[in-house]
Motif scaffolding. Structure first.
Motif, PDB file in Angstrom:
ATOM      1  N   VAL A 268      -8.058 -33.945  12.063  1.00 28.37           N
ATOM      2  CA  VAL A 268      -7.896 -34.366  10.667  1.00 28.37           C
ATOM      3  C   VAL A 268      -6.803 -33.563   9.960  1.00 28.37           C
ATOM      4  O   VAL A 268      -6.071 -34.071   9.124  1.00 28.37           O
ATOM      5  CB  VAL A 268      -9.249 -34.195   9.918  1.00 28.37           C
ATOM      6  N   ASP A 269      -6.707 -32.260  10.349  1.00 21.77           N
ATOM      7  CA  ASP A 269      -5.726 -31.397   9.661  1.00 21.77           C
ATOM      8  C   ASP A 269      -5.057 -30.479  10.682  1.00 21.77           C
ATOM      9  O   ASP A 269      -5.199 -29.245  10.603  1.00 21.77           O
ATOM     10  CB  ASP A 269      -6.429 -30.587   8.564  1.00 21.77           C
ATOM     11  N   PRO A 270      -4.317 -31.042  11.646  1.00 21.95           N
ATOM     12  CA  PRO A 270      -3.695 -30.214  12.705  1.00 21.95           C
ATOM     13  C   PRO A 270      -2.749 -29.163  12.134  1.00 21.95           C
ATOM     14  O   PRO A 270      -2.607 -28.069  12.687  1.00 21.95           O
ATOM     15  CB  PRO A 270      -2.943 -31.228  13.568  1.00 21.95           C
ATOM     16  N   GLY A 271      -2.161 -29.462  10.985  1.00 21.79           N
ATOM     17  CA  GLY A 271      -1.206 -28.530  10.383  1.00 21.79           C
ATOM     18  C   GLY A 271      -1.820 -27.180  10.072  1.00 21.79           C
ATOM     19  O   GLY A 271      -1.220 -26.127  10.319  1.00 21.79           O
ATOM     20  N   ILE A 272      -3.056 -27.193   9.581  1.00 17.39           N
ATOM     21  CA  ILE A 272      -3.675 -25.916   9.196  1.00 17.39           C
ATOM     22  C   ILE A 272      -3.905 -25.063  10.438  1.00 17.39           C
ATOM     23  O   ILE A 272      -3.792 -23.838  10.397  1.00 17.39           O
ATOM     24  CB  ILE A 272      -4.988 -26.139   8.408  1.00 17.39           C
ATOM     25  N   VAL A 273      -4.183 -25.725  11.575  1.00 12.20           N
ATOM     26  CA  VAL A 273      -4.398 -24.972  12.820  1.00 12.20           C
ATOM     27  C   VAL A 273      -3.078 -24.380  13.277  1.00 12.20           C
ATOM     28  O   VAL A 273      -2.951 -23.176  13.505  1.00 12.20           O
ATOM     29  CB  VAL A 273      -5.006 -25.882  13.902  1.00 12.20           C
ATOM     30  N   GLU A 274      -2.074 -25.246  13.363  1.00 11.67           N
ATOM     31  CA  GLU A 274      -0.748 -24.795  13.842  1.00 11.67           C
ATOM     32  C   GLU A 274      -0.168 -23.688  12.960  1.00 11.67           C
ATOM     33  O   GLU A 274       0.283 -22.654  13.440  1.00 11.67           O
ATOM     34  CB  GLU A 274       0.202 -25.999  13.840  1.00 11.67           C
ATOM     35  N   GLU A 275      -0.264 -23.884  11.632  1.00 12.23           N
ATOM     36  CA  GLU A 275       0.307 -22.898  10.685  1.00 12.23           C
ATOM     37  C   GLU A 275      -0.456 -21.578  10.740  1.00 12.23           C
ATOM     38  O   GLU A 275       0.118 -20.503  10.662  1.00 12.23           O
ATOM     39  CB  GLU A 275       0.282 -23.473   9.261  1.00 12.23           C
ATOM     40  N   THR A 276      -1.777 -21.704  10.902  1.00 12.33           N
ATOM     41  CA  THR A 276      -2.583 -20.475  10.950  1.00 12.33           C
ATOM     42  C   THR A 276      -2.284 -19.688  12.219  1.00 12.33           C
ATOM     43  O   THR A 276      -2.143 -18.458  12.180  1.00 12.33           O
ATOM     44  CB  THR A 276      -4.080 -20.821  10.881  1.00 12.33           C
ATOM     45  N   VAL A 277      -2.118 -20.380  13.333  1.00 14.31           N
ATOM     46  CA  VAL A 277      -1.771 -19.679  14.587  1.00 14.31           C
ATOM     47  C   VAL A 277      -0.467 -18.907  14.401  1.00 14.31           C
ATOM     48  O   VAL A 277      -0.372 -17.710  14.689  1.00 14.31           O
ATOM     49  CB  VAL A 277      -1.657 -20.676  15.759  1.00 14.31           C
ATOM     50  N   LYS A 278       0.534 -19.590  13.842  1.00 13.64           N
ATOM     51  CA  LYS A 278       1.846 -18.935  13.653  1.00 13.64           C
ATOM     52  C   LYS A 278       1.726 -17.743  12.703  1.00 13.64           C
ATOM     53  O   LYS A 278       2.195 -16.633  12.992  1.00 13.64           O
ATOM     54  CB  LYS A 278       2.837 -19.942  13.037  1.00 13.64           C
ATOM     55  N   ALA A 279       1.047 -17.956  11.570  1.00 15.49           N
ATOM     56  CA  ALA A 279       0.959 -16.911  10.535  1.00 15.49           C
ATOM     57  C   ALA A 279       0.203 -15.690  11.063  1.00 15.49           C
ATOM     58  O   ALA A 279       0.632 -14.547  10.867  1.00 15.49           O
ATOM     59  CB  ALA A 279       0.268 -17.466   9.298  1.00 15.49           C
ATOM     60  N   VAL A 280      -0.903 -15.921  11.762  1.00 18.07           N
ATOM     61  CA  VAL A 280      -1.720 -14.793  12.230  1.00 18.07           C
ATOM     62  C   VAL A 280      -0.999 -14.018  13.324  1.00 18.07           C
ATOM     63  O   VAL A 280      -0.909 -12.790  13.297  1.00 18.07           O
ATOM     64  CB  VAL A 280      -3.093 -15.300  12.723  1.00 18.07           C
TER      65      VAL A 280
ATOM     66  N   GLU B 282     -12.108 -34.015  23.296  1.00 16.40           N
ATOM     67  CA  GLU B 282     -10.777 -34.320  22.732  1.00 16.40           C
ATOM     68  C   GLU B 282     -10.465 -33.370  21.573  1.00 16.40           C
ATOM     69  O   GLU B 282      -9.341 -32.902  21.413  1.00 16.40           O
ATOM     70  CB  GLU B 282     -10.701 -35.780  22.223  1.00 16.40           C
ATOM     71  N   ASP B 283     -11.491 -33.084  20.756  1.00 12.48           N
ATOM     72  CA  ASP B 283     -11.285 -32.170  19.615  1.00 12.48           C
ATOM     73  C   ASP B 283     -10.882 -30.777  20.125  1.00 12.48           C
ATOM     74  O   ASP B 283     -10.030 -30.110  19.536  1.00 12.48           O
ATOM     75  CB  ASP B 283     -12.586 -32.035  18.800  1.00 12.48           C
ATOM     76  N   VAL B 284     -11.515 -30.358  21.216  1.00  9.60           N
ATOM     77  CA  VAL B 284     -11.220 -29.037  21.784  1.00  9.60           C
ATOM     78  C   VAL B 284      -9.805 -29.027  22.360  1.00  9.60           C
ATOM     79  O   VAL B 284      -9.011 -28.124  22.082  1.00  9.60           O
ATOM     80  CB  VAL B 284     -12.238 -28.657  22.877  1.00  9.60           C
ATOM     81  N   ARG B 285      -9.486 -30.094  23.108  1.00  6.00           N
ATOM     82  CA  ARG B 285      -8.153 -30.165  23.719  1.00  6.00           C
ATOM     83  C   ARG B 285      -7.069 -30.133  22.646  1.00  6.00           C
ATOM     84  O   ARG B 285      -6.081 -29.429  22.753  1.00  6.00           O
ATOM     85  CB  ARG B 285      -8.069 -31.442  24.568  1.00  6.00           C
ATOM     86  N   ALA B 286      -7.312 -30.879  21.571  1.00  5.75           N
ATOM     87  CA  ALA B 286      -6.329 -30.936  20.468  1.00  5.75           C
ATOM     88  C   ALA B 286      -6.140 -29.540  19.862  1.00  5.75           C
ATOM     89  O   ALA B 286      -5.017 -29.114  19.582  1.00  5.75           O
ATOM     90  CB  ALA B 286      -6.797 -31.919  19.396  1.00  5.75           C
ATOM     91  N   ALA B 287      -7.230 -28.816  19.706  1.00  4.41           N
ATOM     92  CA  ALA B 287      -7.158 -27.465  19.127  1.00  4.41           C
ATOM     93  C   ALA B 287      -6.315 -26.547  20.014  1.00  4.41           C
ATOM     94  O   ALA B 287      -5.442 -25.815  19.532  1.00  4.41           O
ATOM     95  CB  ALA B 287      -8.562 -26.890  18.956  1.00  4.41           C
ATOM     96  N   LEU B 288      -6.540 -26.614  21.317  1.00  5.14           N
ATOM     97  CA  LEU B 288      -5.800 -25.746  22.236  1.00  5.14           C
ATOM     98  C   LEU B 288      -4.323 -26.131  22.261  1.00  5.14           C
ATOM     99  O   LEU B 288      -3.443 -25.278  22.297  1.00  5.14           O
ATOM    100  CB  LEU B 288      -6.402 -25.817  23.640  1.00  5.14           C
ATOM    101  N   GLU B 289      -4.056 -27.428  22.171  1.00  2.15           N
ATOM    102  CA  GLU B 289      -2.645 -27.883  22.177  1.00  2.15           C
ATOM    103  C   GLU B 289      -1.913 -27.447  20.906  1.00  2.15           C
ATOM    104  O   GLU B 289      -0.694 -27.319  20.877  1.00  2.15           O
ATOM    105  CB  GLU B 289      -2.582 -29.407  22.354  1.00  2.15           C
TER     106      GLU B 289
END
Ligand code: G3P
Length: 241
Positions: free
Chosen positions: A174-186, A205-212
């Motif tokens: 639903v909000d892949p951006g927050i995951v991607e941005e948080t990974v980069k920022a942290v 699928e939700d888990v795979r998406a998170a890891l990707e």
């Protein structure tokens, strides 16, 4: 007749350094009716069996009342769901980091959206946990808070948009951006800090998406705890690892 009571040695897991490999699935049992008492124990056993069977990394966060028992009997890492930023003393009902450690847990969630803390309390818990050899997974609600919390050098940050918690709509979809941005920022602030994401994660699928998206794992609750068949739900999640 004196009944010989088999007394489980609470805390027999204390001090056991349990390695947590990534990617990791962290299951928060919360305070659901489906995870209280014996049912929480059964969920922990299912997590242990699936972790061993599939060779994957699973962490369990039992209800506080069962933390010591469950940590003493399962081989997978146990985390407390919360700890209070207090030293041992007259703090009725509080959960100190010392009691988390003595219970045999290897760490604790901090600042979960359902147990929000002040930044000074988060700092107290992260620093003191490190001194005690406990790991901290600090929960955050967005990228800016994740970046700020990373400065405290926790073991992991778990970003969870509160509005998606319990929704069955996965943050990684639903909000892949927050995951991607948080990974980069942290990682920019504290490279070794793990980044988990949670809220609405329910299937492989939700888990795979998170890891990707760069996450080191997921933090979840209702998708397994409230599932008709928790074992099947957990096995489905493992498809994404
Ligand atoms: O601690 C994880 C939890 O807040 C996520 O909840 O039910 O959306 O997996 P859920």
């Amino acid at each position: 007749m004196v009944l010989e009571k088999e007394r489980m040695k609470i805390g027999s897991g204390a001090g056991k350094r349990v390695e947590i490999e990534t990617p990791v699935v962290v299951l928060n049992e919360k305070a659901y009716a489906e995870s209280v008492g014996e049912r929480g124990f059964e969920l922990a056993e299912i997590c242990e069996e699936v972790a061993v069977e599939k060779g994957v990394s699973v962490v369990i966060c039992p209800q506080q009342a069962e933390l010591g028992l469950i940590a003493s009997v399962v081989s997978i890492p146990c985390f407390a769901q919360h700890a209070d930023a207090v030293e041992p003393g007259s703090h009725t009902g509080s959960v100190t980091l010392e009691s988390v450690k003595e219970a045999g847990a290897v760490g604790t969630l901090v600042n979960h959206s359902e147990r929000r803390l002040k930044i000074s309390e988060i700092d107290f818990l992260v620093q003191k946990a490190a001194r005690l050899g406990l790991l901290t997974i600090v929960c955050t609600n967005n990228t800016a808070v994740s970046r700020a919390v990373a400065e405290l050098k926790p073991y992991a940050v778990a970003v969870e948009p509160p509005e998606l918690i319990g929704s069955g709509r996965a943050v990684s979809k639903v909000d892949p951006g927050i995951v991607e941005e948080t990974v980069k920022a942290v990682k920019r602030v504290h490279e070794k800090c793990l980044v988990l994401c949670g809220a609405g994660v329910t299937n492989g699928e939700d888990v795979r998406a998170a890891l990707e998206l760069g996450a080191d794992g997921v933090l979840l609750a209702s998708g397994v705890v409230k599932a008709e068949n928790p074992r099947a739900a957990l096995l489905d999640l493992m498809r994404g690892l």
